[in-house]
Design an enzyme around this catalytic site. Structure first.
Site, PDB file in Angstrom:
ATOM      1  N   HIS A   1      36.689  36.687  39.076  1.00 14.62           N
ATOM      2  CA  HIS A   1      36.083  37.132  40.329  1.00 14.62           C
ATOM      3  C   HIS A   1      35.024  36.131  40.801  1.00 14.62           C
ATOM      4  O   HIS A   1      35.029  35.693  41.949  1.00 14.62           O
ATOM      5  CB  HIS A   1      35.455  38.519  40.121  1.00 14.62           C
ATOM      6  CG  HIS A   1      34.690  39.031  41.295  1.00 14.62           C
ATOM      7  ND1 HIS A   1      35.245  39.872  42.228  1.00 14.62           N
ATOM      8  CD2 HIS A   1      33.405  38.826  41.684  1.00 14.62           C
ATOM      9  CE1 HIS A   1      34.335  40.155  43.145  1.00 14.62           C
ATOM     10  NE2 HIS A   1      33.201  39.541  42.840  1.00 14.62           N
ATOM     11  N   GLU A   2      34.141  35.742  39.908  1.00 13.45           N
ATOM     12  CA  GLU A   2      33.059  34.821  40.282  1.00 13.45           C
ATOM     13  C   GLU A   2      33.587  33.414  40.568  1.00 13.45           C
ATOM     14  O   GLU A   2      33.112  32.739  41.479  1.00 13.45           O
ATOM     15  CB  GLU A   2      31.978  34.800  39.202  1.00 13.45           C
ATOM     16  CG  GLU A   2      31.269  36.136  39.013  1.00 13.45           C
ATOM     17  CD  GLU A   2      30.582  36.671  40.259  1.00 13.45           C
ATOM     18  OE1 GLU A   2      30.217  35.883  41.158  1.00 13.45           O
ATOM     19  OE2 GLU A   2      30.388  37.896  40.341  1.00 13.45           O
TER      20      GLU A   2
ATOM     21  N   HIS B   1      34.681  33.196  44.027  1.00 13.44           N
ATOM     22  CA  HIS B   1      33.571  32.982  44.966  1.00 13.44           C
ATOM     23  C   HIS B   1      33.244  31.493  45.077  1.00 13.44           C
ATOM     24  O   HIS B   1      32.996  30.979  46.171  1.00 13.44           O
ATOM     25  CB  HIS B   1      32.317  33.738  44.531  1.00 13.44           C
ATOM     26  CG  HIS B   1      32.337  35.198  44.838  1.00 13.44           C
ATOM     27  ND1 HIS B   1      32.660  35.719  46.070  1.00 13.44           N
ATOM     28  CD2 HIS B   1      32.057  36.270  44.046  1.00 13.44           C
ATOM     29  CE1 HIS B   1      32.575  37.035  46.025  1.00 13.44           C
ATOM     30  NE2 HIS B   1      32.215  37.401  44.806  1.00 13.44           N
TER      31      HIS B   1
END
Length: 166
Positions: A140-141, A144
């Site tokens: 997820h990160e 980003h």
């Protein structure tokens, strides 16, 4: 399947499996085992036989896997830096201890990914209720860092509330 269709599907399945790493070389002897692995991975009927359901699944659009290479380097000489911090760590987004904010990342121009050192991280699936899923949160990160934003789909890795054991 008709005989000609079977040959075409078999050739397609072999090229697909080689392209996506299911076969290392020319492993015709182990094709049934590889087909079973594929069927299990995609929650299909596990028969070990090439069938219409499997061919249909293989023809669907899919995400590519990028072969990232990770090396430990001197800070400042890389595009992305991954850190493990506790509390205030100088980026105006302090961590707040266990079960709070797990991690955060910055847009591509900054390329930083910070994990909270006070969490109980695990890469074993499934995680227990006191553990945080390192792989899902890391993915997820990392998204980003690549410029992806959160989404509204609760089943997507980019949904804001992810990684907790259910």
């Amino acid at each position: 399947m008709a005989p000609i269709e079977q040959v075409n599907h078999l050739a397609f399945a072999k090229s697909y499996h080689k392209a996506y790493g299911y076969f290392r070389d020319n492993e015709d002897d182990d094709m049934e085992s590889e087909i079973r692995k594929f069927q299990e991975s995609y929650r299909l009927n596990v028969s070990g036989k090439l069938d219409h359901e499997m061919i249909k699944t293989m023809k669907q659009p899919r995400c590519e896997v990028t072969k990232f290479k990770f090396n430990e380097v001197t800070p400042g000489k890389t595009d992305t830096v991954i850190w493990l911090y506790s509390g205030n760590h100088g980026d105006l987004s302090p961590f707040n201890g266990p079960s709070g904010v797990w991690a955060h990342a910055f847009q591509p121009t900054h390329g930083r990914l910070n994990f909270d050192a006070d969490e109980r991280w695990s890469n074993i699936q499934p995680t227990t209720t006191d553990q945080v899923d390192l792989v899902t949160i890391g993915l997820h990160e990392a998204a980003h860092i690549l410029g992806h934003q959160r989404c509204q789909n609760p089943n997507a890795v980019m949904f804001a509330l992810i990684g907790r054991a259910k």
